[in-house]
Design an enzyme around this catalytic site. Structure first.
Site, mmCIF file in Angstrom:
data_model
loop_
_atom_site.group_PDB
_atom_site.id
_atom_site.type_symbol
_atom_site.label_atom_id
_atom_site.label_comp_id
_atom_site.label_asym_id
_atom_site.label_seq_id
_atom_site.Cartn_x
_atom_site.Cartn_y
_atom_site.Cartn_z
ATOM 1 N N HIS A 25 -13.949 -1.128 -2.301
ATOM 2 C CA HIS A 25 -13.006 -0.804 -1.225
ATOM 3 C C HIS A 25 -13.399 -1.517 0.072
ATOM 4 C CE1 HIS A 25 -9.570 2.088 -0.974
ATOM 5 N NE2 HIS A 25 -9.668 1.783 0.308
ATOM 6 N N ARG B 88 -15.762 0.289 2.466
ATOM 7 C CA ARG B 88 -15.171 1.328 3.315
ATOM 8 C C ARG B 88 -15.304 2.730 2.717
ATOM 9 N NH1 ARG B 88 -11.467 -0.405 7.059
ATOM 10 N NH2 ARG B 88 -9.902 1.183 6.633
ATOM 11 N N SER C 298 0.825 -1.204 0.000
ATOM 12 C CA SER C 298 0.000 0.000 0.000
ATOM 13 C C SER C 298 0.862 1.259 0.000
ATOM 14 C CB SER C 298 -0.900 -0.009 1.243
ATOM 15 O OG SER C 298 -1.519 1.246 1.431
ATOM 16 N N ARG D 255 -16.039 6.708 8.101
ATOM 17 C CA ARG D 255 -15.888 5.461 8.851
ATOM 18 C C ARG D 255 -16.110 5.748 10.331
ATOM 19 N NH1 ARG D 255 -10.447 3.841 5.407
ATOM 20 N NH2 ARG D 255 -11.464 4.001 3.359
ATOM 21 N N TYR E 281 -2.302 5.848 -4.788
ATOM 22 C CA TYR E 281 -3.482 6.711 -4.874
ATOM 23 C C TYR E 281 -3.168 7.913 -5.764
ATOM 24 C CZ TYR E 281 -5.329 4.393 -0.653
ATOM 25 O OH TYR E 281 -5.802 3.480 0.253
#
Length: 378
Positions: A275, A278, A106, A164, A129
């Site tokens: 995702h 999420r 990630s 979240r 990203y």
């Protein structure tokens, strides 16, 4: 605790982890309807049982982007993996290599690229990203390329962070978050010793390498929130397509029109994904979105899928619905938190056995033998 099924690792991880970490990986956005539908909708897919097919030889291997995989699985990019076990990205990458599948790092990993790649011989995948700081993106791509990364996973379903709510309650964010996390660590001594004390440094390794200063977990939410870019479009990905020499995968596709756009853009693969429930609550589960996407672009682009996969039977269902391979996120993090590298390797063994049972009883001798004919038509 006896681990007899892949799903047992969730219970074991909950007992070991401080609540702020368990709920960060376990939770979804808003009321978590999509999170729950991911699992339920996938469980509702009925496989077509076939018998007396001489299933003495099974082949679970496949090939993606010129890379041989012993299983049709990839460890998905998960932020803060290194907080779930000591230097968690290294342990997960080793486990994936030992089982003949790729590990995906990630952007917001604890361990930097340069710490993981020397520990494995197999080229890992890297996830990126689209961020406001294009300098960081270019730096990350250059470092990944220098480290031998061939496959880039580009996550496009986070132009803004999802809501979240569990994170506020658990201590990942919200009032007095830092002191709440310290108190939680004190009541979870196994994690506190293994990761809290022996797993340092606790920072975002890839971001710290770019900024030349420590980016701590306290800075994590703030830095990400200020760097997500809601203005992104396909044009913003063009310079990356030109810069990157290897396969490029677009992660976060739920609509067949977006899948067609990915083909026109020149992507090598897509990940059908919400995702893990999420981001936007109320969108389709991945398994509901997959069939139309497969009908639209199967054969033009490689189709990967994630969200809701909890065992080998779920993988077989996804392959029968048109996926070429599946990505595991939460599932492997639970195992990593429970028993590190050994836990992930054991989890993958469980997935392997569950896939073998499902394929034997559906008459599929190889991955390519799975298809719509493997499913019950209502």
């Amino acid at each position: 605790m006896i681990i007899s099924a892949s799903t047992d690792y969730r219970k074991a991880a909950k007992a070991k982890l401080p609540p702020f970490l368990f709920h960060y990986i376990d939770g979804g956005s808003y009321k978590e309807h999509t999170l729950n539908r991911n699992v339920q909708d996938l469980s509702d897919i009925a496989l077509r049982q076939r018998i007396l097919k001489d299933m003495s030889e099974l082949d679970l291997s496949t090939e993606l982007f010129g890379e041989k995989l012993d299983l049709p699985l990839i460890l998905a990019p998960v932020g803060l993996t290194g907080m779930y076990a000591r230097r968690g990205e290294v342990q997960a990458a080793k486990a994936a290599e030992n089982k003949g599948i790729p590990f995906t790092m990630s952007t917001v990993s604890v361990c930097p690229i340069e710490e993981v790649t020397p520990n494995i011989d197999r080229a890992m995948w890297f996830q990126l990203y689209v961020l406001r700081d294009r300098g960081f993106m270019k730096n990350a791509l250059e470092r990944a390329k220098a480290a031998g990364v061939k496959t880039l996973v580009f996550t496009v379903d986070m132009p803004v962070p999802g809501a979240r709510y569990r994170d506020m309650h658990s201590g990942m964010s919200g009032p007095f978050a830092a002191s709440r996390r310290i108190l939680q660590a004190m009541t979870h001594p196994r994690w506190a010793l293994d990761v809290g004390l022996l797993g340092k440094p606790h920072d975002l390794g890839n971001i710290s390498a770019y900024r030349n200063e420590k980016t701590s977990l306290v800075d994590y939410i703030g830095w990400l929130g200020s760097n997500f870019d809601p203005s992104i479009s396909w044009k913003d990905l063009e310079w990356i397509r030109d810069f990157w020499d290897g396969p490029m995968i677009i992660k976060g596709i739920l609509d067949e029109e977006d899948a067609k756009d990915a083909v026109r853009f020149g992507a090598d693969g897509i990940v059908v994904s919400n995702h893990g429930g999420r981001q936007l609550d109320g969108v389709l589960s991945s398994v509901k979105a997959l069939p139309k996407i497969a009908d639209a672009v199967k054969g033009d682009i490689k189709i990967l899928v994630d969200s809701g996969i909890r065992n080998g039977l779920d993988v077989v269902r996804m392959l029968a619905l048109g996926a070429d391979a599946a990505m595991l996120g939460r599932s492997y993090i639970y195992a990593l938190a429970t028993n590190g590298q050994k836990g992930v390797e054991h989890l993958l063994d469980l997935y392997t056995n569950e896939m073998k049972v499902a394929m034997t009883l559906t008459g599929a001798k190889s991955i390519k033998d799975l298809g719509s004919h493997s499913l019950v038509s209502y």
